[in-house]
Design a protein around this motif. Sequence first.
Motif, PDB file in Angstrom:
ATOM      1  N   GLU A 253      34.395 -25.085 -52.222  1.00 39.74           N
ATOM      2  CA  GLU A 253      33.026 -25.859 -51.438  1.00 39.74           C
ATOM      3  C   GLU A 253      34.069 -26.428 -50.219  1.00 39.74           C
ATOM      4  N   GLN A 254      35.044 -26.972 -50.335  1.00 39.25           N
ATOM      5  CA  GLN A 254      35.691 -27.594 -49.304  1.00 39.25           C
ATOM      6  C   GLN A 254      36.012 -26.678 -48.081  1.00 39.25           C
ATOM      7  N   ALA A 255      36.473 -25.718 -48.646  1.00 38.57           N
ATOM      8  CA  ALA A 255      36.859 -24.570 -47.513  1.00 38.57           C
ATOM      9  C   ALA A 255      35.628 -24.220 -46.788  1.00 38.57           C
ATOM     10  N   TYR A 256      34.571 -23.861 -47.441  1.00 37.46           N
ATOM     11  CA  TYR A 256      33.198 -23.551 -46.867  1.00 37.46           C
ATOM     12  C   TYR A 256      32.873 -24.614 -45.740  1.00 37.46           C
ATOM     13  N   GLU A 257      32.900 -25.899 -46.171  1.00 45.75           N
ATOM     14  CA  GLU A 257      32.508 -27.031 -45.266  1.00 45.75           C
ATOM     15  C   GLU A 257      33.178 -27.225 -43.921  1.00 45.75           C
ATOM     16  N   ASN A 258      34.756 -26.446 -43.939  1.00 46.02           N
ATOM     17  CA  ASN A 258      35.843 -26.804 -43.121  1.00 46.02           C
ATOM     18  C   ASN A 258      36.322 -25.380 -42.768  1.00 46.02           C
ATOM     19  N   PRO A 259      35.204 -24.687 -41.969  1.00 50.40           N
ATOM     20  CA  PRO A 259      35.965 -23.376 -41.428  1.00 50.40           C
ATOM     21  C   PRO A 259      36.745 -23.533 -40.265  1.00 50.40           C
ATOM     22  N   ARG A 260      37.994 -22.690 -40.131  1.00 50.19           N
ATOM     23  CA  ARG A 260      38.821 -22.582 -39.230  1.00 50.19           C
ATOM     24  C   ARG A 260      39.431 -21.516 -38.655  1.00 50.19           C
ATOM     25  N   PHE A 261      39.430 -21.237 -37.402  1.00 53.30           N
ATOM     26  CA  PHE A 261      40.227 -20.260 -36.671  1.00 53.30           C
ATOM     27  C   PHE A 261      41.712 -20.464 -36.675  1.00 53.30           C
ATOM     28  N   VAL A 262      42.509 -19.307 -36.164  1.00 49.74           N
ATOM     29  CA  VAL A 262      43.832 -19.964 -36.018  1.00 49.74           C
ATOM     30  C   VAL A 262      44.027 -20.891 -34.800  1.00 49.74           C
TER      31      VAL A 262
END
Length: 310
Positions: A253-262
């Motif tokens: 869930e944390q990853a889904y809340e904090n999306p990141r490109f390179v």
Amino acid sequence: MNKTELNQNKQLPSKKERHKLFGSVEPGPRTKPMEKDQMADLQNSKKDFLFDIDMVGISSVKHPIRIPSTMTPEIQTTIGTFSFGSSIAQGSKGTNMSRFTEQLDKYHNEGFAVDIATLKQFTEELAGRLKQTDAEVEVTFPWFFERKGPYSGLAGMNHADATIRVEYDKETGHDVTVTLTGKITTLCPCSKEISEYSAHNQRGNVTMSVKLTDDFKEQEIDWKAALLEAAESNASARIHPVLKRPDEKMVTEQAYENPRFVEDIVRLVAADLYEYSFVEAFTVKCRNEESIHLHDAVATLSYDKKQEAE
Ligand SMILES: Nc1nc2c(ncn2[C@@H]2O[C@H](COP(=O)(O)OP(=O)(O)OP(=O)(O)O)[C@@H](O)[C@H]2O)c(=O)[nH]1
């Protein structure tokens, strides 16, 4: 089968005979001196050898080392891969390569702890031993740190690759560059935006190379922990050795809340490095091992605070 039951009835020739059988011959006449002071010393011949050499030395030297860490385990022995070198002038044929490993062994016998102060002393002493005005040493090692699951608190060991590079010049003193490659989770912002559900994610490799300020004190700041925090705190999620289901739910869930490109990663990590007062200049690279491609996504950003000050 125990030893007494082994079948060892074969009659082998002696070891010396066996070596002869496979081609060994008697030594030829020895005509060249055996004493060091009577031997030719090509390395130290002086002539016009056409060019100065920027760096000559040895690399891929593996050696056990002790490293300091503020994270658990605080005392760790690991394997360092070293390279050593110095410049040589046009008038000298070569360097004395045995002196690099000779000095390494001296430090080993004195309980070599690979910290920045010791490596500064090492390079200065090495320059003296080589009778040069400069010397450099680089050491790369796996640095281990304990990581706990975010819910269960169950611990395991993670590691990051660390490098310390110290360059010494009699005129200008020491320059220290440290590098850390930490691994992170990134979740693709584009995939999240366009998909009805889910988003693909990847394992990111964040490499931070940092030139330290001249007044940096390792007793006050653990640069390894600081660089790791810069990478991990800006990731979609951290990477863990042990995750139970409640941990896995939190990390997902944390990853889904904090999306990141390179691109997002290198800019966010750059912002943290910019704020660290012990950093003079830096390069940040992010390489994402894509889960929906065979190729990787990459981005690099460099910044020099000294140039900004000018
Ligand atoms: N300069 C040079 N040395 C090499 C090269 N390849 C091997 N050697 C090394 O030559 C070394 C021996 O030379 P030195 O270190 O000069 O030995 P030495 O003259 O007895 O040592 P000192 O008493 O310290 O002057 C060995 O350790 C070899 O590894 C090379 O390409 N260049």
